[in-house]
Design a protein around this motif. Sequence first.
Motif, mmCIF file in Angstrom:
data_model
loop_
_atom_site.group_PDB
_atom_site.id
_atom_site.type_symbol
_atom_site.label_atom_id
_atom_site.label_comp_id
_atom_site.label_asym_id
_atom_site.label_seq_id
_atom_site.Cartn_x
_atom_site.Cartn_y
_atom_site.Cartn_z
ATOM 1 N N ALA A 97 0.940 -1.015 0.233
ATOM 2 C CA ALA A 97 -0.003 0.155 -0.493
ATOM 3 C C ALA A 97 1.230 1.353 -0.291
ATOM 4 O O ALA A 97 0.160 2.223 0.904
ATOM 5 C CB ALA A 97 -1.504 0.712 1.209
ATOM 6 N N LEU A 98 1.888 0.806 -1.233
ATOM 7 C CA LEU A 98 2.936 2.535 -1.024
ATOM 8 C C LEU A 98 1.495 3.244 -1.939
ATOM 9 O O LEU A 98 0.921 3.120 -3.020
ATOM 10 C CB LEU A 98 4.004 2.137 -2.049
ATOM 11 C CG LEU A 98 4.675 1.181 -1.242
ATOM 12 C CD1 LEU A 98 6.683 0.742 -2.010
ATOM 13 C CD2 LEU A 98 5.749 1.562 0.256
ATOM 14 N N LEU A 99 1.966 4.865 -1.513
ATOM 15 C CA LEU A 99 1.264 6.163 -2.466
ATOM 16 C C LEU A 99 1.772 5.549 -3.758
ATOM 17 O O LEU A 99 3.474 6.209 -3.629
ATOM 18 C CB LEU A 99 1.532 7.003 -1.493
ATOM 19 C CG LEU A 99 1.178 6.776 0.211
ATOM 20 C CD1 LEU A 99 1.371 8.236 0.519
ATOM 21 C CD2 LEU A 99 -0.891 7.164 -0.227
ATOM 22 N N THR A 100 1.489 5.595 -4.295
ATOM 23 C CA THR A 100 1.560 5.684 -6.123
ATOM 24 C C THR A 100 2.886 6.697 -6.821
ATOM 25 O O THR A 100 2.872 6.843 -8.095
ATOM 26 C CB THR A 100 0.383 4.880 -6.756
ATOM 27 O OG1 THR A 100 -0.187 5.272 -6.605
ATOM 28 C CG2 THR A 100 0.336 3.408 -6.912
ATOM 29 N N ASP A 101 2.225 7.274 -5.991
ATOM 30 C CA ASP A 101 1.967 9.147 -6.638
ATOM 31 C C ASP A 101 3.847 9.673 -6.502
ATOM 32 O O ASP A 101 4.057 10.692 -6.153
ATOM 33 C CB ASP A 101 1.210 9.985 -6.996
ATOM 34 C CG ASP A 101 0.541 10.534 -5.403
ATOM 35 O OD1 ASP A 101 1.762 10.051 -4.566
ATOM 36 O OD2 ASP A 101 0.344 11.272 -4.854
ATOM 37 N N MET A 102 4.492 9.150 -5.285
ATOM 38 C CA MET A 102 5.685 9.763 -4.922
ATOM 39 C C MET A 102 6.186 8.338 -4.820
ATOM 40 O O MET A 102 6.742 7.176 -5.162
ATOM 41 C CB MET A 102 5.782 10.325 -3.642
ATOM 42 C CG MET A 102 4.782 9.341 -2.447
ATOM 43 S SD MET A 102 4.694 10.516 -0.858
ATOM 44 C CE MET A 102 3.220 11.764 -1.000
ATOM 45 N N PHE A 110 6.648 10.359 3.967
ATOM 46 C CA PHE A 110 5.923 10.667 4.003
ATOM 47 C C PHE A 110 5.311 10.776 5.436
ATOM 48 O O PHE A 110 4.701 11.762 6.591
ATOM 49 C CB PHE A 110 4.683 9.556 3.352
ATOM 50 C CG PHE A 110 3.457 10.329 3.520
ATOM 51 C CD1 PHE A 110 2.984 10.918 2.645
ATOM 52 C CD2 PHE A 110 2.059 9.814 4.704
ATOM 53 C CE1 PHE A 110 1.972 11.815 2.726
ATOM 54 C CE2 PHE A 110 1.460 10.397 4.186
ATOM 55 C CZ PHE A 110 0.765 10.919 3.317
ATOM 56 N N MET B 122 -6.327 4.047 -4.804
ATOM 57 C CA MET B 122 -6.431 4.096 -4.208
ATOM 58 C C MET B 122 -6.282 3.380 -2.793
ATOM 59 O O MET B 122 -6.225 2.635 -2.003
ATOM 60 C CB MET B 122 -6.138 5.257 -3.379
ATOM 61 C CG MET B 122 -4.864 6.376 -4.186
ATOM 62 S SD MET B 122 -4.837 7.403 -3.506
ATOM 63 C CE MET B 122 -3.582 7.712 -2.514
ATOM 64 N N THR B 125 -6.029 -0.400 -2.976
ATOM 65 C CA THR B 125 -4.397 -1.133 -3.224
ATOM 66 C C THR B 125 -4.289 -0.534 -1.835
ATOM 67 O O THR B 125 -2.928 -0.209 -1.147
ATOM 68 C CB THR B 125 -3.244 -0.799 -4.196
ATOM 69 O OG1 THR B 125 -3.965 1.010 -4.382
ATOM 70 C CG2 THR B 125 -3.600 -0.891 -5.049
ATOM 71 N N GLU B 126 -5.635 -0.521 -1.344
ATOM 72 C CA GLU B 126 -5.568 0.168 0.406
ATOM 73 C C GLU B 126 -4.570 1.132 0.786
ATOM 74 O O GLU B 126 -4.133 1.146 1.781
ATOM 75 C CB GLU B 126 -4.831 -1.282 1.158
ATOM 76 C CG GLU B 126 -5.560 -2.521 1.253
ATOM 77 C CD GLU B 126 -5.420 -3.089 1.621
ATOM 78 O OE1 GLU B 126 -3.755 -4.234 1.697
ATOM 79 O OE2 GLU B 126 -5.483 -4.062 2.626
ATOM 80 N N GLN B 127 -4.896 2.096 -0.195
ATOM 81 C CA GLN B 127 -3.214 3.064 0.308
ATOM 82 C C GLN B 127 -4.049 4.465 0.969
ATOM 83 O O GLN B 127 -3.425 4.934 2.035
ATOM 84 C CB GLN B 127 -2.849 4.054 -1.115
ATOM 85 C CG GLN B 127 -1.947 3.106 -1.897
ATOM 86 C CD GLN B 127 -2.078 4.001 -3.207
ATOM 87 O OE1 GLN B 127 -1.243 5.167 -2.595
ATOM 88 N NE2 GLN B 127 -1.758 3.709 -4.379
ATOM 89 N N ALA B 130 -4.620 2.313 4.673
ATOM 90 C CA ALA B 130 -2.390 2.827 4.782
ATOM 91 C C ALA B 130 -2.548 4.016 5.729
ATOM 92 O O ALA B 130 -1.993 3.911 6.560
ATOM 93 C CB ALA B 130 -1.982 2.724 3.665
ATOM 94 N N MET B 134 -1.854 5.574 9.235
ATOM 95 C CA MET B 134 -0.116 6.059 9.658
ATOM 96 C C MET B 134 -1.475 7.546 10.428
ATOM 97 O O MET B 134 -0.384 8.522 10.404
ATOM 98 C CB MET B 134 0.316 6.301 8.561
ATOM 99 C CG MET B 134 1.275 5.594 7.791
ATOM 100 S SD MET B 134 2.323 6.248 6.602
ATOM 101 C CE MET B 134 1.191 6.330 4.681
ATOM 102 N N MET C 1 7.626 11.517 -13.126
ATOM 103 C CA MET C 1 7.433 12.356 -11.817
ATOM 104 C C MET C 1 7.819 13.429 -12.681
ATOM 105 O O MET C 1 9.359 14.133 -12.357
ATOM 106 C CB MET C 1 7.830 11.739 -11.128
ATOM 107 C CG MET C 1 7.105 12.272 -9.954
ATOM 108 S SD MET C 1 5.372 12.310 -9.820
ATOM 109 C CE MET C 1 4.854 13.872 -8.521
#
Lengths: 278, 259, 185
Positions: A97-102, A110, B122, B125-127, B130, B134, C1
């Motif tokens: 579940a990494l943030l895909t935009d970074m 983060f 998001m 994919t469980e973002q 997550a 956090m 990016m």
Amino acid sequence: MQQQDNDEPLVTIRDLTFRRDGRVIFDGVDLDIRRGRVTAIMGPSGTGKTTLLRLVGGQLRPERGSIRFEGEEITRAGRGRLYELRKRMGMLFQNGALLTDMNVYDNVAFPLREHTDLPEAMIRDLVLMKLEAVGLRGARRLMPSQLSGGMARRVALARAIALDPDMILYDEPFTGQDPISMGVLVRLIRTLNESLGLTSVLVSHDIAEAASISDYIYLLAGGRVVAQGTADELYESDSQWAQQFLKGLPDGPVPFHYPAPDYAGDLLAGGEGREAAA
Amino acid sequence: MLDLLQNLGRRGLGVFERLGRASLLLVQILSGLHTLLPRPRLVIQQVFSVGVLSLVIIVVSGTFVGMVLGLQGYNTLVDFGAEESLGVVVALSLVRELGPVVTALLFAGRAGSALTAEIGLMKATEQLSALEMMAVDPVRRVLAPRFIAGFISMPLLAAIFSAVGVLGGYFVGVGLLGVDEGAYWSQMQDKVDLYDDVYNGVIKSLAFGWVATWIAVFEGHDAVPTSEGVSRATTRTVVYTSLAVLGLDFVLTALMFGD
Amino acid sequence: MMSTRTTEIWVGVFVAAGLAALFMLAMKVSNLSALNEEDGFTIEARFEDASGLKVRSPVTMAGVRIGRVVAIEFDKQSLQAVVRMRIDRRYDTLPADSSASIYTAGLLGEKYVGLEPGAGADECEEAALEAELEGRAPEPCEGGTRVLRDGSRIKITQGSLVLEKLIARFVSQFLEGGGKKEAAQ
């Protein structure tokens, strides 16, 4: 069984009952997560192991029962308090579940950027330390889409320990891994637990891996704890559940067949058309 | 018969349930807006993906719509010997209606669907989970900046659409069909009113921006977290936004110009 | 990016383009530059018939727009239409005995109020001319009641010409003696 251990467990779960869409997921579950230990929660698919982690993290509220984190009731904590408590828990999701935009670096940075006012130089040091701990310092410029599944989980692990939590919840960390990255993860979970003085909760159905690193195992089935103990105790126990699950027997307390009417009667009833209409 | 009624009832309840969830989400978003003030960069990033990336489609469609208006308007007006009024026809159609409405429809297809897909993925994919674990509120961190960015971008995009369209009409009318240049501009200035037409057009596009991003963000957040769920949600965003924009356009037009 | 800086530059360009487009719509497409409506004085005129005239219709003199209609009301005593007009402050020397008529721009165009200067303008000009001939500085020609001021009323008015009435009148004249029933129709 761990009665000689007289220190207070970090998390105590009592009489936990949870229902989703009318289906009972948990029916009076009692669990203790002890400090500094790796506790594995195992069970067949669909027994709500992931749900348990979400309940502990306060993302879901149970119907009945209590979940205490250091004596504090999570099920009744307000939003603000819950967020404070979550800073002390890290969670590793099944696919990272990494943030895909970074990129990797920003992902690990983060939580630090969100929750602290540390100068960028110090954040950099911390991020590199965490990445070094999971062996991915060199991958910090990569985007999540460029990582393999195992690497993504290691980055997510680095992110989960970024705020130096007291406890880490691992959701199926070994699923779909090749033997090498599985080995890496197994070792990482154990060493991080030792070196950082963490408490780890591991939800898994990979018996060998989970058993090799856990201090204590709870076996869930049908919404209840059906067996518990250390790995050795479970292997030797006479619980049918434990035997079926640990040895991977196709039939046992968890039946091979989904509940159905009598086979012969079902065949004789005929009427394909009616089946399709229903 | 009873089944039908039951079905209808269930669907009706479902509609209200979703409307209720959408409204609650909107309240959550609005109450989280103040946390964005010290962090404008989050919004800027989203204005980029919502606004700047929609710029090409807006400019191209605006030019063509303006050119078509010029052509059609000329052919109609020339029968009455009133081709001098071409500028008025082009500018009023664009500023009052086509600018805000077509921009909102294009926005739904370009930016709204992208927003829904992004947020839905998001979630899948469980973002989002997550983030929650956090201790970061996904509504404030992910949804609110996107909502505000859409709200800001829409009137700007609509203004660009109208301006480019007026130039497109000018190109066809004056450049190709020989309408007098002075008449094109002066008649336009004479008949287009800043308050009645331009301001109302801006208000329309603000309303459309609000509704379009609200729907996009809600559908993403409410998507079933599977690939199928996300693709359904994306379709729903485009359909619902288009319907909502056209319906709202009627209501707003009736309120503004219907005296 | 893309780097943060590039993103920010693009967003800046986008916002600038949007504002420029709004500015163009305000200045070039609409009539913001023509008149500042808030700044001016209000006069009124009574018409027998103000049909077709609308709030915000132009008020012109010598074919130049000098103001707008701000209100149209019905006076139940005189049974007339009371039209209030806001005239730009720059035109504060309109003679008080100007007359107002409602005209149609073109055959199918919108209605507007046209003001025609009365004799007062000539007096004013004569006074200015005299002053110039005698070598004096010309006195401002706005004393007394000779110019239109805030609240002034225009007395000489000619209302809208309604096409049906015109035709009816024309037909009745044409068919004089030819049976009044048909004329009425």
